[in-house]
Design an enzyme around this catalytic site. Sequence first.
Site, PDB file in Angstrom:
ATOM      1  CG  HIS A 108      -5.141   5.051   4.135  1.00  0.00           C
ATOM      2  ND1 HIS A 108      -4.601   4.573   2.968  1.00  0.00           N
ATOM      3  CD2 HIS A 108      -4.099   5.491   4.880  1.00  0.00           C
ATOM      4  CE1 HIS A 108      -3.270   4.730   2.997  1.00  0.00           C
ATOM      5  NE2 HIS A 108      -2.952   5.287   4.154  1.00  0.00           N
ATOM      6  CG  ASP A 133      -1.842   1.217   1.276  1.00  0.00           C
ATOM      7  OD1 ASP A 133      -2.444   1.541   0.235  1.00  0.00           O
ATOM      8  OD2 ASP A 133      -1.958   1.869   2.335  1.00  0.00           O
ATOM      9  CB  SER A 134       0.216   4.798  -0.646  1.00  0.00           C
ATOM     10  OG  SER A 134      -0.947   4.906   0.155  1.00  0.00           O
ATOM     11  CB  CYS A 137      -9.388   4.808   0.069  1.00  0.00           C
ATOM     12  SG  CYS A 137      -7.744   5.143   0.747  1.00  0.00           S
ATOM     13  CD  GLU A 179      -0.053   6.721   5.806  1.00  0.00           C
ATOM     14  OE1 GLU A 179       1.123   6.714   6.200  1.00  0.00           O
ATOM     15  OE2 GLU A 179      -0.615   5.702   5.366  1.00  0.00           O
ATOM     16  CB  CYS A 199      -3.134   0.282  -2.488  1.00  0.00           C
ATOM     17  SG  CYS A 199      -3.037   2.009  -2.948  1.00  0.00           S
ATOM     18  N   GLY A 226      -2.946   8.936  -4.054  1.00  0.00           N
ATOM     19  CA  GLY A 226      -4.186   9.427  -4.684  1.00  0.00           C
ATOM     20  C   GLY A 226      -4.030  10.591  -5.638  1.00  0.00           C
TER      21      GLY A 226
HETATM   22  N1  DGL Z   1      -4.833   3.159   0.614  1.00  0.00           N
HETATM   23  C1  DGL Z   1      -4.871   3.643  -0.674  1.00  0.00           C
HETATM   24  C2  DGL Z   1      -6.034   3.218  -1.534  1.00  0.00           C
HETATM   25  O1  DGL Z   1      -6.685   2.261  -1.220  1.00  0.00           O
HETATM   26  C3  DGL Z   1      -4.076   4.817  -1.150  1.00  0.00           C
HETATM   27  C4  DGL Z   1      -4.384   6.118  -0.572  1.00  0.00           C
HETATM   28  C5  DGL Z   1      -3.418   7.166  -1.035  1.00  0.00           C
HETATM   29  O2  DGL Z   1      -2.206   6.974  -0.865  1.00  0.00           O
HETATM   30  O3  DGL Z   1      -3.870   8.176  -1.587  1.00  0.00           O
HETATM   31  O4  DGL Z   1      -6.285   3.802  -2.537  1.00  0.00           O
END
Ligand code: DGL
Length: 277
Positions: free
Chosen positions: A188, A12-13, A186, A154, A75, A45
């Site tokens: 997160h 993931d990011s 997402c 984060e 992600c 994103g």
């Molecule tokens: N967790 C991520 C997703 O599902 C990335 C969020 C990001 O880094 O912008 O898209």
Amino acid sequence: MPGDFHPIAVLDSGVGGLSILREIRRQLPEENFLYFADQGHVPYGPRPLTEIQSFVRGIARFFLLHDARVIVLACNAASAAGLHDARRTFPQTPFIGMEPAIKPAAERTRKGVIGVITTKATYQGELFASAVDRFANDIEVVTQVCPEFVTLVEAGRLDGEEVHQAVQSYLTPLIEAEIDELVLGCTHFPFLTPIIRAVIGEQVEIVDPGPAVAQQTKRVVSQYPNRSRSTGSVTYFTSGDASIFHEIAQQLLDESIDAQQVVKVRWVDGDVVEFLD
Ligand code: DGL
């Protein structure tokens, strides 16, 4: 880290993919895992899709050096930008990607209006448009891009007045549109579920893709059985700050993680290398 573990690798990011790792470990507790948080580049994103693609390729090469046998793009943004490209680039490697769970939401909605909260990269990717086309042709899909949610998670900020206000302001248009299904687009966002629930009320179904991605991972993994030792180990890599990752990951997963399990990495010319002081 031993090289004979043939782990399942998850990327993931940042810390968002931990919501997926948690589900996969629930279903496959014996497996060994690598988790990669590309916190040197978070958020994905707002970035161009081609840039995210090159990150996914670099992380995949790193995973393959560590004998990964299956790679999960935990992600939505990485999947939207890089899933097809990764499959083309590494044709021998099984990749599992994700797209916002529009299908189950569209099947269940009684009002014919669903909400999707996501990031810009996911919204702009082909997977999103194609999921809407395939599954939600005859219903209304109200989409909201919520970049701030990524930053909050984060930082481990999951509650409090400021978080409440951010969630309230992003969700107000969806509440006004009278959605009855809310897709978390997402990885997160599941960590904000309690506050999202408080704002959106009890009547709206919140759709978290984690369990479905874990099911799919289990199916794929069963075709690539591990011939090495399985010990249920997890090694975490971050291209950001290892001690911050360590602290936030423990908070989000609600478990203690040995500091030795967290390895700092850095990017050098498009490749990931382990960090040596
Ligand atoms: N967790 C991520 C997703 O599902 C990335 C969020 C990001 O880094 O912008 O898209």
